[in-house]
Design a protein around this motif. Sequence first.
Motif, mmCIF file in Angstrom:
data_model
loop_
_atom_site.group_PDB
_atom_site.id
_atom_site.type_symbol
_atom_site.label_atom_id
_atom_site.label_comp_id
_atom_site.label_asym_id
_atom_site.label_seq_id
_atom_site.Cartn_x
_atom_site.Cartn_y
_atom_site.Cartn_z
ATOM 1 N N THR A 4 1.292 9.371 5.265
ATOM 2 C CA THR A 4 1.454 7.719 4.982
ATOM 3 C C THR A 4 2.703 7.416 4.079
ATOM 4 O O THR A 4 2.576 8.022 2.822
ATOM 5 N N HIS A 32 2.099 6.605 8.827
ATOM 6 C CA HIS A 32 0.959 5.381 8.989
ATOM 7 C C HIS A 32 2.375 4.736 7.646
ATOM 8 O O HIS A 32 2.802 5.187 6.593
ATOM 9 N N VAL A 34 1.785 1.916 4.498
ATOM 10 C CA VAL A 34 0.353 1.228 3.619
ATOM 11 C C VAL A 34 1.438 0.151 2.906
ATOM 12 O O VAL A 34 2.194 0.642 2.345
ATOM 13 N N THR A 57 -0.905 -0.891 7.788
ATOM 14 C CA THR A 57 -1.644 -1.627 6.423
ATOM 15 C C THR A 57 -0.983 -2.750 5.861
ATOM 16 O O THR A 57 -0.466 -2.180 5.194
ATOM 17 N N HIS A 77 -6.611 2.942 0.577
ATOM 18 C CA HIS A 77 -6.633 2.788 1.733
ATOM 19 C C HIS A 77 -5.334 3.666 2.411
ATOM 20 O O HIS A 77 -5.777 4.080 3.267
#
Length: 332
Positions: A4, A32, A34, A57, A77
């Motif tokens: 992430t 991902h 964030v 996100t 998160h």
Amino acid sequence: MTVTVLMPFKDAARYLDQCVQSLNAQTHALFHVVAIDDGSVDDGAEILRKRLRRPLTLLSHAAPMGVSASLNHGLAHIESGLVVRMDADDIAHPRRIDALVEAMDVPSRPDAVFSWYRYIDSRGRALPTQPCPSAGIAQYAGDLLCIGNFISHPTVAFRRESLRDGYVTDSSAEDYATWLAHASTWQWAFTAENLLKWRLHSQNQSLMVPRDPGSLSEHLALCWESTGMSLDPQVLSAVISPAGNSLAVLLETDRTIGALVSRLRSTSPPAGAYAAAIHSQWQLRALLAASRDGRRSLVGALHRRGDTKGLLRAALLAGRRQVHARHRPSAP
């Protein structure tokens, strides 16, 4: 290893497009992002939503909460194994995530890795960057952190499990305080690949002296104690920022740092050489902070120690000040 990217930002729309393009171009297929919008008043969040081609996100703060709070909000998160830091004004090399994963996916299981970088200015033009150190400096990270924060935060990736408690929140130098807090337990890795274009501009947090050191002094004291050297509180303060300290404290701080550099030189010449480079940066800050008489005394101390690099910096600084004085407008 799941990955992430952790990216706080505030009013970064001017640079976000290039940052997003570099994330879209990553050779690592699955990761991902964030991102934490820390009270922006521009359209940076919209740029991310529209142009990022990776899972996103997006968290937001109605009012700015600061870098450390934003980082910890994002970390809450994240459940992936590896967290890759990124700043919204920087540009990642296409192989950046792959290279960091390779550096971490080894039997020794380091807690964190940092890479080399190149400076760019606000327009993306290349700026001079200091020479890349030897890869062997990582095992001496704890000693080197005693002298200064030589680890560029936007280049770092770390195991989520190694930072379960998050970043230190009571210091404006949240990255340095966090590295110091884990100096005795973390194992660092380093890759000499140039994996990031690090943008320098007037709003860089990393270019600012900590406005609120908070627990930074406490963590720095423990780091020095681990080397077998206990420092006076005034010397600790001068290591963090030479400004506002007496000449006697600056000279004692210079001597103390020099002793640690000498010890590192005898243990590992590459680590000692890099420690000397960090020491030289501190000396320049001390020369800038000192009065004219204090500057002369510091130069004398450098001369007696045979510190030719420090003397060269002092000469350059003196010449620059003379030029500035010569061209200063006369009073009406």
